[in-house]
Design a protein around this motif. Structure first.
Motif, PDB file in Angstrom:
ATOM      1  N   ALA A 240       7.829   9.942  -4.161  1.00  0.00           N
ATOM      2  CA  ALA A 240       7.318  10.401  -2.860  1.00  0.00           C
ATOM      3  C   ALA A 240       8.297  11.380  -2.214  1.00  0.00           C
ATOM      4  O   ALA A 240       9.498  11.356  -2.485  1.00  0.00           O
TER       5      ALA A 240
ATOM      6  N   SER B 274       0.858  -1.194   0.000  1.00  0.00           N
ATOM      7  CA  SER B 274       0.000   0.000   0.000  1.00  0.00           C
ATOM      8  C   SER B 274       0.899   1.251   0.000  1.00  0.00           C
ATOM      9  O   SER B 274       2.006   1.233   0.538  1.00  0.00           O
ATOM     10  N   ASP B 275       0.412   2.308  -0.635  1.00  0.00           N
ATOM     11  CA  ASP B 275       1.179   3.559  -0.749  1.00  0.00           C
ATOM     12  C   ASP B 275       2.572   3.312  -1.336  1.00  0.00           C
ATOM     13  O   ASP B 275       3.575   3.848  -0.858  1.00  0.00           O
TER      14      ASP B 275
ATOM     15  N   ASN C   6       7.992   9.015   2.738  1.00  0.00           N
ATOM     16  CA  ASN C   6       7.000   8.458   1.798  1.00  0.00           C
ATOM     17  C   ASN C   6       5.748   9.334   1.704  1.00  0.00           C
ATOM     18  O   ASN C   6       4.632   8.830   1.585  1.00  0.00           O
TER      19      ASN C   6
ATOM     20  N   LEU D  94       3.139  11.161  -0.108  1.00  0.00           N
ATOM     21  CA  LEU D  94       2.625  11.110  -1.484  1.00  0.00           C
ATOM     22  C   LEU D  94       1.687  12.285  -1.794  1.00  0.00           C
ATOM     23  O   LEU D  94       1.125  12.358  -2.879  1.00  0.00           O
TER      24      LEU D  94
ATOM     25  N   THR E   4       8.413   4.638  -7.571  1.00  0.00           N
ATOM     26  CA  THR E   4       8.615   4.647  -6.124  1.00  0.00           C
ATOM     27  C   THR E   4      10.064   5.016  -5.834  1.00  0.00           C
ATOM     28  O   THR E   4      10.726   5.654  -6.658  1.00  0.00           O
TER      29      THR E   4
END
Ligand SMILES: Cc1cc2nc3c(=O)[nH]c(=O)nc-3n(C[C@H](O)[C@H](O)[C@H](O)COP(=O)(O)OP(=O)(O)OC[C@H]3O[C@@H](n4cnc5c(N)ncnc54)[C@H](O)[C@@H]3O)c2cc1C
Length: 395
Positions: free
Chosen positions: A206, A63-64, A210, A212, A92
């Motif tokens: 990100a 996730s994320d 992280n 976002l 990512t």
């Protein structure tokens, strides 16, 4: 107790091998030479379906995972759009993937500040030897210790990285610091600039921690730039006059080298990318090397990830390739004798790695293809192929 494995190297390749083997019932200990938890200075990583499938296969929580980009855009020297193609992809960062895998490994099996210098093996066991004089014994040793691997150095001393003739400069800019026009026109897409003799790719990743949220992300700037061997030697020399072998720690890159890079960027790159660079944290470079080991196992010792083979970053496959190595390793060892399992692993992964390795070299060669005049990125005869085949799964 399950069979025991030792992993040399706690970067993404090592952690992937560790989690895949743990899932298959092995007791695994990871030994990383760096004394602190690793951080990748936020370097961007492009994901592929193969990588996402591999993360799910080892039980990772994705996730994320990263930033969704929707299109690929090529720019010309004036900053105008030359081509746009729809191309959904999640981008990512090295830190994010490392963090996702690291949390799957208990601290007691993750050892920092332990450098493996070599190994001995018998028919039944393998012993890893440490720089501090220690030793550890197991059924299996995996060399996931990167392209300058000590494990490969013992197994295959003839395999040495060969310099490609160019380096990659990388930098990260905070989204919030960029001028509005760049935030709207350049930031959201997977961008290219592809004249003869140099190449840029860039994409959003990100932000710190992280993050976002729009406005809190960063732009990952990647610039391939030629550097002859003599120039590289100078670039690898730090301010005290010490010449570093193969690569230089980013903080030791001299200010005058950064100044030369900025001057070249001002002359060669489109204005939006020059501005992105100007708003970036201290850029750093990595020389691009090639190597492809002809075997990935000897007895109870295996190689994985960059230790076995480097696919230049154009294919964006390094992490994915390491993930495929890890899954193949666990699969071939499942219920099998270690030596036989590793032989089968090597037979599968050497050619598969070779496909990524050769495709990446092709993409690198395209940068310097001067068969057609293309000083401004508008006339690259392979632009469509470059845009569609950069950072996708091959092999
Ligand atoms: C500019 C650039 C962009 C990239 N983009 C992408 C991308 O988009 N997608 C992608 O998949 N890949 C990408 N890659 C490649 C990717 O970063 C690597 O292929 C990947 O991290 C492979 O990791 P590895 O674990 O095999 O090796 P490494 O990351 O090199 O790790 C080796 C580890 O072993 C440790 N070590 C070394 N020697 C020893 C020893 N003797 N004992 C113990 N520990 C040791 C090191 O400290 C290090 O932590 C990119 C690379 C570059 C340079």
């Amino acid at each position: 107790m399950g069979r025991q494995a030792i992993i040399a190297g706690g970067s993404i390749g090592g952690l992937f091998a560790a989690v895949a083997l743990r899932q298959a019932g092995w007791q695994v200990d990871v030994y990383e030479r760096t004394g602190v938890e690793l951080a990748g200075r936020g370097a961007g990583i492009v994901t592929h379906k193969t990588l996402i499938d591999a993360l799910l296969a080892v039980g990772a929580d994705i996730s994320d995972l990263g930033v969704q980009v929707c299109e690929r855009v090529a720019f010309d020297k004036a900053g105008g759009r030359v081509a746009t193609i729809p191309f959904p992809q999640v981008v990512t960062s090295w830190d994010r993937i490392h963090q996702i895998l690291r949390r799957l490994i208990p601290d007691r099996h993750h050892h920092l500040g332990r450098q493996i210098t070599g190994y001995t093996q018998t028919a039944d066991r393998v012993t890893a030897l440490f720089e501090d004089g220690g030793a550890a014994e197991a059924d299996l040793l995996v060399g996931a210790d990167g392209f300058r691997s000590a494990v490969r150095g013992q197994m295959l001393p003839q395999v040495q990285p060969v310099y490609s003739g160019y380096v990659v400069w990388r930098a990260l800019a905070q989204e919030a610091d960029l001028p509005e026009a760049i935030r709207s026109d350049v930031f959201p897409a997977f961008g290219f600039y592809a004249p003869v003799g140099t190449q840029i790719i860039g994409y959003p990743i990100a932000g710190t921690g992280n993050d976002l949220r729009p406005g809190h992300r960063r732009y990952n700037f990647v610039w391939y730039s030629p550097a002859k061997a003599e120039k590289l030697t100078d670039m690898l020399t730090d301010g005290s006059g010490k010449q570093h072998y193969i690569s230089i720690p980013p903080p030791l890159i001299r200010d005058d080298i950064l100044g030369q890079m900025q001057t070249e960027a001002d002359a060669m790159l489109p204005a939006p990318f020059v501005q992105i660079l100007a708003h970036s944290e201290r850029p750093f470079f990595t020389p691009i090397y090639d190597h492809h080991a002809p075997v990935m196992a000897a007895g109870r010792v295996a190689l994985s990830g960059d230790a076995a083979c480097v696919a230049r970053p154009h294919v964006g496959m390094g992490v994915t390739k390491a993930a495929c190595d890890a899954l193949a390793l666990a699969r071939h060892l499942d219920g099998a004798d270690v030596v036989q399992g590793l032989a089968a692993y090597s037979a599968e992964r050497v050619p598969a790695s070779g496909v990524a390795h050769h495709r990446a070299r092709d993409l690198g060669r395209f940068i310097f293809d001067d068969s057609v005049p293309n000083p401004d990125g508008r006339s690259n005869p392979r632009l469509d192929e470059i845009m569609r085949t950069t950072a996708i799964t091959v092999g």
